[in-house]
Design a protein around this motif. Structure first.
Motif, PDB file in Angstrom:
ATOM      1  N   VAL A  49       0.846  -1.199   0.000  1.00 20.99           N
ATOM      2  CA  VAL A  49       0.000   0.000   0.000  1.00 20.99           C
ATOM      3  C   VAL A  49       0.882   1.250   0.000  1.00 20.99           C
ATOM      4  O   VAL A  49       2.092   1.178   0.224  1.00 20.99           O
ATOM      5  N   LYS A  50       0.217   2.375  -0.255  1.00 23.21           N
ATOM      6  CA  LYS A  50       0.899   3.666  -0.136  1.00 23.21           C
ATOM      7  C   LYS A  50       0.071   4.539   0.796  1.00 23.21           C
ATOM      8  O   LYS A  50      -1.159   4.413   0.836  1.00 23.21           O
ATOM      9  N   MET A  51       0.747   5.399   1.535  1.00 20.81           N
ATOM     10  CA  MET A  51       0.042   6.317   2.436  1.00 20.81           C
ATOM     11  C   MET A  51       0.729   7.674   2.415  1.00 20.81           C
ATOM     12  O   MET A  51       1.915   7.777   2.087  1.00 20.81           O
TER      13      MET A  51
ATOM     14  N   VAL B   4       5.726   5.497   1.246  1.00 25.90           N
ATOM     15  CA  VAL B   4       5.285   6.710   1.951  1.00 25.90           C
ATOM     16  C   VAL B   4       5.402   7.903   1.005  1.00 25.90           C
ATOM     17  O   VAL B   4       6.495   8.203   0.499  1.00 25.90           O
ATOM     18  N   ASP B   5       4.249   8.546   0.769  1.00 31.85           N
ATOM     19  CA  ASP B   5       4.210   9.684  -0.149  1.00 31.85           C
ATOM     20  C   ASP B   5       4.379  10.985   0.648  1.00 31.85           C
ATOM     21  O   ASP B   5       3.490  11.362   1.401  1.00 31.85           O
ATOM     22  N   PHE B   6       5.524  11.638   0.476  1.00 29.45           N
ATOM     23  CA  PHE B   6       5.725  12.935   1.140  1.00 29.45           C
ATOM     24  C   PHE B   6       4.912  14.030   0.430  1.00 29.45           C
ATOM     25  O   PHE B   6       4.714  15.105   0.953  1.00 29.45           O
ATOM     26  N   HIS B   7       4.492  13.761  -0.829  1.00 35.86           N
ATOM     27  CA  HIS B   7       3.563  14.620  -1.578  1.00 35.86           C
ATOM     28  C   HIS B   7       4.119  16.017  -1.814  1.00 35.86           C
ATOM     29  O   HIS B   7       3.367  16.965  -2.052  1.00 35.86           O
ATOM     30  N   GLY B   8       5.438  16.162  -1.724  1.00 34.26           N
ATOM     31  CA  GLY B   8       6.024  17.497  -1.879  1.00 34.26           C
ATOM     32  C   GLY B   8       5.596  18.452  -0.784  1.00 34.26           C
ATOM     33  O   GLY B   8       5.725  19.670  -0.919  1.00 34.26           O
TER      34      GLY B   8
ATOM     35  N   ILE C  19      10.187   6.256  -0.622  1.00 35.92           N
ATOM     36  CA  ILE C  19       9.549   7.521  -0.257  1.00 35.92           C
ATOM     37  C   ILE C  19       9.366   8.324  -1.551  1.00 35.92           C
ATOM     38  O   ILE C  19      10.242   8.360  -2.408  1.00 35.92           O
ATOM     39  N   GLU C  20       8.162   8.890  -1.647  1.00 34.24           N
ATOM     40  CA  GLU C  20       7.740   9.512  -2.915  1.00 34.24           C
ATOM     41  C   GLU C  20       7.710  11.028  -2.782  1.00 34.24           C
ATOM     42  O   GLU C  20       7.277  11.549  -1.760  1.00 34.24           O
ATOM     43  N   GLU C  21       8.124  11.706  -3.824  1.00 33.43           N
ATOM     44  CA  GLU C  21       8.194  13.180  -3.824  1.00 33.43           C
ATOM     45  C   GLU C  21       8.689  13.690  -2.472  1.00 33.43           C
ATOM     46  O   GLU C  21       7.989  14.437  -1.776  1.00 33.43           O
ATOM     47  N   PRO C  22       9.917  13.322  -2.076  1.00 37.38           N
ATOM     48  CA  PRO C  22      10.413  13.760  -0.770  1.00 37.38           C
ATOM     49  C   PRO C  22      10.473  15.280  -0.687  1.00 37.38           C
ATOM     50  O   PRO C  22      10.340  15.852   0.397  1.00 37.38           O
TER      51      PRO C  22
ATOM     52  N   GLY D 249       7.885  11.505 -10.014  1.00 30.09           N
ATOM     53  CA  GLY D 249       7.612  11.594 -11.448  1.00 30.09           C
ATOM     54  C   GLY D 249       6.203  11.979 -11.841  1.00 30.09           C
ATOM     55  O   GLY D 249       5.959  12.284 -13.005  1.00 30.09           O
ATOM     56  N   GLU D 250       5.239  11.990 -10.904  1.00 30.93           N
ATOM     57  CA  GLU D 250       3.868  12.297 -11.299  1.00 30.93           C
ATOM     58  C   GLU D 250       3.707  13.726 -11.796  1.00 30.93           C
ATOM     59  O   GLU D 250       2.760  14.027 -12.518  1.00 30.93           O
ATOM     60  N   ARG D 251       4.639  14.619 -11.409  1.00 33.77           N
ATOM     61  CA  ARG D 251       4.565  15.995 -11.896  1.00 33.77           C
ATOM     62  C   ARG D 251       5.660  16.282 -12.923  1.00 33.77           C
ATOM     63  O   ARG D 251       6.103  17.417 -13.064  1.00 33.77           O
TER      64      ARG D 251
ATOM     65  N   PRO E 143       4.492   3.201 -12.573  1.00 39.36           N
ATOM     66  CA  PRO E 143       3.588   4.238 -13.092  1.00 39.36           C
ATOM     67  C   PRO E 143       2.577   4.716 -12.049  1.00 39.36           C
ATOM     68  O   PRO E 143       1.940   3.918 -11.370  1.00 39.36           O
ATOM     69  N   HIS E 144       2.504   6.044 -11.941  1.00 39.94           N
ATOM     70  CA  HIS E 144       1.588   6.713 -11.015  1.00 39.94           C
ATOM     71  C   HIS E 144       0.185   6.593 -11.588  1.00 39.94           C
ATOM     72  O   HIS E 144      -0.013   6.820 -12.775  1.00 39.94           O
ATOM     73  N   CYS E 145      -0.816   6.228 -10.785  1.00 37.10           N
ATOM     74  CA  CYS E 145      -2.174   6.139 -11.333  1.00 37.10           C
ATOM     75  C   CYS E 145      -3.244   6.118 -10.250  1.00 37.10           C
ATOM     76  O   CYS E 145      -3.877   5.094 -10.022  1.00 37.10           O
TER      77      CYS E 145
END
Ligand SMILES: [Mg+2]
Length: 398
Positions: free
Chosen positions: A146-148, A182-186, A208-211, A234-236, A284-286
């Motif tokens: 999972v991702k959170m 874990v998505d830091f989401h920027g 960790i995503e978009e740190p 990469g999603e942005r 791939p982000h989706c």
């Protein structure tokens, strides 16, 4: 092979926050694409005025020429709006080509390199809490990963107590037996992000995503050198050119292009090969609709460096049947063949089930799309992301 000419391009905004593209050809082949750019639906609808003017009458078979013409032929290029519009058109054209030749798109891309596609779901919403029950629900759906979201709204340098709370939530999710990204989401700035990355490192998140925000390739490279955890982003980013600074700086381990923003199946496939040369994986982000997911799966099946696929089934943005059966707008809602996305033991059995059909392999319930779109348009504004402010009244990253 007789030529198929594009005779009609239609777009449908549908709940929860998606934009579907329907392309019809002179020989009555219908292809579906997805141009969702969450929160910017009207901008994409505007971009389609131009795409319609240019490509109705064009040969649908010439996907690469259409892609290059849309990209290069108007001086301005790239960015979220133009590339998301092009993405939906590109996906629909691949769907048409597959249907015309009666093969799945992954066969046209060179054939499969795997039997199943590993997937992950989401837990928690924008405000991450109550993660254990959410993690158990994902496990019951068949997910093993999972991702959170890492944190709630956070200021430039905030209380260190925020960080321990994140680590505690990651531990809770892992205690259910799931791998977790874990998505830091920027949302975090460098002073907080490097602390949180260090704190999470011994917990072994998948990534960790978009740190940090994607405007900071140098700082992301520094962070990547400071921890052993894989860095994903990469999603942005909106083309292979946008990935270049991250690859050249060895800043990322996992590339997360979004097929609805990065130029569709054509560019996602090229980004897969490009990132492979830097020993970077592809995830791939989706968090989007069924057409985008099917398009991602086409590339996932044949990209050697594919890692894992995000899936929005019962995600917090969607309206699920448990929330409101009458208003349901979830991953399966607009599909006539939802069984193709069945998750089992953490995988979708893609080549056997999901994408054995021609084109991108999903059958769209067109009546439902038209009905939902009509109702959604009458409601006024489409989905918008929240704008967050802190206790001091200052803006926070969402
Ligand atoms: Mg993200």
């Amino acid at each position: 092979m007789t030529a198929s000419t594009i005779s009609k391009i239609e777009i449908f905004r549908v709940p929860p926050r998606w934009l579907f593209v329907r392309v019809e050809t002179s020989d009555n082949i219908i292809g579906w694409g997805e141009s969702t750019l969450e929160g910017h639906t009207e901008a994409i609808e505007g971009a389609f005025c131009d795409l319609r003017e240019r490509f109705v009458g064009a040969e649908a078979d010439n996907i690469q020429d259409i892609w290059q013409t849309a990209y290069m032929g108007r001086f301005y290029r790239g960015g979220p709006v133009l590339m998301s519009a092009l993405s939906g058109l590109d996906i629909a054209l691949w769907d048409i080509k597959g249907k015309k030749l009666r093969v799945p798109v992954w066969q046209l891309l060179g054939g499969k390199v795997r039997e199943r596609v590993k997937v992950y779901g989401w837990i928690g919403g924008d405000h991450p809490s109550e993660v254990i029950s959410a993690a158990e629900a994902r496990k019951a759906q068949g997910f093993t990963a999972v991702k959170m979201n890492g944190t709630d709204a956070i200021s430039w340098i905030d209380s260190p107590s925020f960080l321990q709370a994140t680590a505690d939530r990651v531990k809770q999710v892992k205690s259910v037996g799931l791998d977790v990204g874990v998505d830091f989401h920027g949302r975090l700035h460098k002073g907080m992000a490097k602390q949180l990355a260090k704190l999470l490192e011994p917990l072994h998140p998948m990534f960790i995503e978009e740190p940090l925000l994607p405007t900071q390739p140098e700082e992301i490279a520094d962070l990547s050198n400071a921890v052993s955890t894989p860095i994903a982003l990469g999603e942005r980013l909106f083309s292979r050119f946008d990935f270049r600074p991250y690859l050249e700086r060895r800043a990322i381990d996992i590339a997360q292009p979004d097929v609805s923003h990065c130029g569709g199946i054509s560019e996602l496939h090229r980004i897969a090969s490009y990132t492979e040369t830097y020993d970077v994986g592809l995830a791939p982000h989706c968090p989007l609709g069924p057409i985008a997911l099917a398009a991602c799966m086409q590339v996932a099946i044949c990209a050697p460096n594919f890692v894992i696929q995000e899936m929005s089934w019962k995600m917090h943005y969607n309206v699920t049947s448990e929330d409101d059966p009458a208003a349901e707008a979830d991953l399966h809602t607009y599909m006539a063949n939802p069984e193709v996305f069945t998750v089992k033991e953490g995988y979708v059995a893609a080549y056997k089930i999901t994408l054995a059909g021609p084109g991108i392999g999903v059958e769209i319930d067109e009546e439902r799309v038209r009905r939902a779109s009509e109702n959604y348009v009458h409601k006024g504004s489409p989905w918008r992301n929240p704008v967050w402010r802190g206790e001091d009244g200052g803006l926070r990253e969402w």
